[in-house]
Design an enzyme around this catalytic site. Structure first.
Site: not given
Length: 921
Positions: A18, A23-26, A134
């Site tokens: 996505i 904060m990382g891959q989705v 955020d």
């Protein structure tokens, strides 16, 4: 383990990526146990191997999972499998708010329901002691049914190392904390951070209310509230700059104005501290019969304007101080491309997007047929048209530096980064040191510039709009010009344009434009300089540039990035085999491309050898629109009531009662000066330019390219009859003036042998054409004095374009320089006692003409100050009234709802391509 569609993490089967952020891959995944789609946020490797952080995150995640609200994306659990940790989250369909804002401001009636739902989400979270930290448009999703979901609630704190929240919350312009670089942790976004976050102090729910105000302001105005060239500038703006309340739409209800002022109070003790209160204010505004919007001309607005002005100087000082505060942060600003927000990861370099502010005194100049920006090979400095000259801007500097040029189309940079090549408006290819100084002439081009590239062997390959030539080559130190290619008319080719180098300099990319005028029919080809042969490598795009692939792995060594349909697209490309692989994909939307004409195929984007991309975001400048105005000798200005258009070359009739003006890439229009009306005169299939009135005002002479090459024509000024062709020549011709007796028309002709020369044609009889001033130098804009005794023109034989006068018709019997320090566009006063011209600074200069023989004139003086005249692509940009007391000039006007020019730089652009472009491995 490597992730790909089909990979299983426990009960979750990955189906496709996505997006990716700090904060990382989705990933989209299928929950095989509950038979539903979910989103998996793959957490950084450094996180997984830190047992204390895993334990702390698990505790925080339990708290976050307790949030159960219709406007908050839910957290379902934490999955660990094969050394990979993933947060299992609700999958929310639809676009995020940053994607919606990319299309412009959101109408009040649409924005307020979105804001109300966001406020409800904040209210629910704050009641449980959870602060988002955020909140930004990218974390707000709007589903197709209009429902809003706020994403990533509290993850900034949950992912923060223990004890780091207070200290590191300030390091958040989607900034990576220095202590957390390895983990790729992102704590916030600078443009939406509260002042206390920027200072590194404790954060509570009032930081979310600040961010809510910033987001709401951006929604209703379509403009980023706090922005800067660097993160330091953005942080300084947050701390020092007051919102421009005049930007709010006039329809903004009074409760919303009050809400914004309370949310955006820099002192959090004075800031709204309840999301419930924010929700109530919005509901009041949505109630029928709610209080009306405040008048932007009211007292409060005037006070705000005064405060903003008074704080402007303070802001400049504070930026320097805040640079030290913000320097502790490692900048890693995410880039939006193809609808995905990309930010830093642990191993690859971060993709960094920066908006370069353009000073109002030197606005970004975007000529529709040119590329107005360039970048040094190391990606450290950009060059662009600022006002009427080229400027250089180091990415780590706050201010641009003028390179000292007059004009400067299609800039390009030498391989060592020490020189900037460019083309003057009179089609001279020149170069100037990157630090500025005197420009050096390289060559005379044979047509309007269509780009150039400086190769490693110290030669320059350039292209022009001349119909007989394509790519050409010349030594960077000057010399003979070699024609490399010629368009093949039998194959439907119109021109060869936009050369760009491939690695090693042995081959160049270029664009083959179509004779049909269809931009979609353009082709991208590669020319082998050793063999002189070329081959098409891609169809349906233009102005390709090569980006080397720096990451390891098999597959093609790089990418072609090119323009198509207002976007930058990319495809995997091997420069050795000169072949593409895979399917092209859009990578950067809304890029300014050539609009006049679109078939030219140029794009306002440049890629450095290190992979840095500089481009102009679409809508930044928009179509160049102008109107007309009268300016008297005291500088007092009166509008001429003509609708905005792309006007060029305004010409007043001899008696001053009528006006003729060209509209760029279209036709000639004529009008009544007293009535201030305009009517279309020409309806020819080509484009008409350079109108010149006959002395009796009955006819207009002009240039038209209806048969492919600009030749001379005549048309009755009242629009009756058809246009009469006066010349048939393979050379371009530009009408400039008529002798007082109406027997001869003066024009500029561009010949292959001597370049631009001043010519004349007999208007009766055999229509004999004879040269007036023909030398290897550039001569242009020839006009004869009202008494028929003097020829004024501009020429560059001294190295600088100056105004000269010669006797007429015996032009060889004398020559006098009139201007000092440069000059263009000579125009005689109707009584012949004054000669006007334009200085390089845009001032209108006056020369008093003395009667008698030989020529006599007084020193030039300024009639209108520097910058009084709007820069023009070509030809005269002003004319003088019949009584000599007023000047009809062009004035730029902004396009409706156009945003200010925005120059964007994306560092590590290759990393973004690696993520988006298929067919690499």
């Amino acid at each position: 383990m490597p992730l790909m569609p089909g990979t299983r993490l426990g009960a979750y089967a990955l189906t496709g990526p996505i997006g990716e952020g700090g904060m990382g891959q989705v990933w989209r995944a299928r929950d095989t146990r509950l038979d539903r789609d979910v989103a998996l946020k793959i957490l950084p490797d450094a996180f997984v191997h830190d047992a204390d952080r895993v334990a702390r995150f698990t505790r925080e995640a339990k708290t976050l999972a307790a949030l159960n609200h219709p406007h908050i994306a839910g957290i379902y659990g934490l999955e660990e499998s094969h050394g990979v940790a993933a947060l299992v989250m609700e999958l929310v369909e639809g676009e995020d708010l940053s994607q919606r804002l990319a299309r412009g401001a959101i109408p009040i009636e649409e924005a307020l329901p979105i804001a109300r739902q966001v406020a409800e989400a904040l209210e629910a979270a704050h009641e449980q002691g959870i602060v988002h930290r955020d909140l930004k448009p990218a974390n707000i999703k709007v589903r197709p049914d209009g429902a809003v979901k706020v994403l990533d609630f509290g993850l900034a704190k949950a992912l923060d190392p223990a004890g780091a929240s207070a200290a590191n919350a300030s390091l958040s312009p989607t900034i990576t904390s220095p202590a957390m670089t390895a983990a790729g942790i992102i704590l916030g976004t600078a443009a939406y951070m509260a002042p206390e976050q920027a200072r590194g102090t404790m954060v509570d729910r009032r930081a979310d209310l600040w961010a809510f105000g910033v987001v709401l302001y951006e929604m209703v105005t379509g403009r980023r509230l706090f922005d800067g060239a660097t993160v330091s500038d953005t942080l300084a703006a947050v701390l020092t700059r007051e919102p421009d309340w005049t930007m709010l739409p006039s329809t903004t209800p009074a409760p919303i104005r009050t809400l914004l002022r309370r949310c955006l109070a820099k002192d959090r003790k004075r800031r709204m501290d309840s999301a419930a209160d924010a929700r109530l204010e919005i509901e009041e505004a949505l109630t029928p019969g709610a209080s009306p919007a405040l008048d932007d001309a009211g007292v409060q607005t005037r006070v705000d304007a005064a405060v903003t002005s008074a704080r402007a100087e303070v802001g400049r000082v504070m930026r320097a101080r805040m640079a030290f505060v913000a320097a502790v942060a490692l900048v890693a600003v995410g880039a939006t491309a193809g609808g995905m927000w990309l930010a830093t990861r642990s191993a690859p370099p971060p993709v960094v997007q920066t908006a370069i502010p353009i000073p109002p005194a030197a606005p970004l100049g975007l000529s529709p047929g040119d590329r107005s920006i360039a970048i040094t090979p190391d990606g450290a400095r950009i060059v662009y048209m600022g006002g009427e000259s080229l400027v250089g801007r180091a990415l780590d500097s706050l201010d641009p530096v003028s390179l000292g040029t007059v004009g400067g189309r299609n800039p390009f940079v030498s391989p060592d980064g020490q020189w900037v090549g460019f083309v003057e408006a009179n089609r001279i290819l020149r170069k100037v040191a990157i630090t500025g100084g005197p420009a050096v002439t390289v060559a005379q081009e044979d047509g309007f510039s269509r780009g150039a590239v400086w190769l490693p062997d110290d030669t320059i390959v350039f292209a022009t709009a001349a119909p007989g030539t394509g790519l050409q080559q010349v030594a960077a130190d000057g010399g003979a010009v070699t024609v490399l290619t010629r368009p093949d008319r039998t194959q439907g080719e119109e021109d060869h344009a936009w050369p760009e180098a491939l690695p090693g300099g042995g081959a160049v990319l270029f664009t083959i434009t179509s004779a049909t005028g269809d931009a979609g029919a353009a082709e991208i080809a590669v020319l082998d300089l050793a063999t002189g042969t070329h081959a098409v490598v891609l169809r349906g795009g233009s102005h390709a540039q090569y980006v080397a692939r720096r990451s390891t792995g098999a597959g093609p060594a790089g990418y072609l990035v090119y323009a198509a349909g207002g976007t930058l697209r990319a495809v995997a490309f091997d420069p050795q085999t000169r072949t593409t692989r895979g399917t092209p994909v859009p990578v950067v939307p809304d890029v300014v491309t050539s609009v006049n004409p679109p078939a030219v195929g140029g794009v306002q984007a440049a890629v450095a050898a290190d992979g840095t991309l500089a481009y102009v975001r679409a809508g930044a400048g928009g179509t160049e629109r102008r109107t007309l105005a009268w300016v008297d000798r005291l500088g007092r200005e009166t509008a001429f009531a003509a609708p905005p258009a792309e006007y060029v070359q305004p010409r007043l009739s001899p008696d001053g009662s009528r006006l003729a003006v060209a509209v760029f890439n279209e036709d000639l229009w004529v009008g009544d000066v007293a009535l201030q009306t305009l009517t279309r005169l020409t309806f020819m299939p080509g484009r008409e330019y350079f109108p010149v009135w006959a002395p009796d005002g009955r006819r207009l002479f002009f240039s038209s390219d209806q048969d492919g090459v600009r030749n001379l024509y005549a048309q009755a000024a009242d629009g009756t009859g058809t246009a009469e062709r006066l010349t048939t020549s393979p050379n371009e011709q530009y009408a400039s003036g008529v002798t007082p007796d109406g027997t001869r028309l003066l024009f500029t002709e561009r010949s292959p042998q001597t370049g631009f020369d001043i010519m004349q044609i007999e208007l009766a009889g055999s229509r004999t054409v004879t040269p007036l001033v023909r030398t290897p130098a550039i001569e242009d804009n020839g006009v004869v004095s009202p008494d028929g005794r003097w020829l004024a023109y501009q020429a560059n034989d001294s190295g600088t374009v100056e105004i000269y006068v010669r006797p007429y018709p015996d032009v060889a019997s004398g020559r006098w320089q009139v201007s000092t320090g440069g000059g263009t566009e000579p125009v005689w006063a109707r009584d012949g006692r004054e000669l006007f011209y334009v200085s390089p600074t845009g001032a209108l200069m006056r020369v008093g003409v003395e009667s008698g023989t030989p020529w006599g004139a007084r020193p030039p003086t300024a009639v209108l100050k520097d910058g009084a005249l709007t820069p023009s692509r070509e030809g005269p940009r002003y004319d003088v009234s019949a009584d000599g007391q007023r000047f009809l000039v062009l004035r730029d006007v902004p396009a409706p709802d156009a945003a200010p020019p925005q120059l964007i730089v994306i560092q590590h652009f290759e990393e973004l391509l690696r993520r988006l472009v298929p067919g690499q491995d």
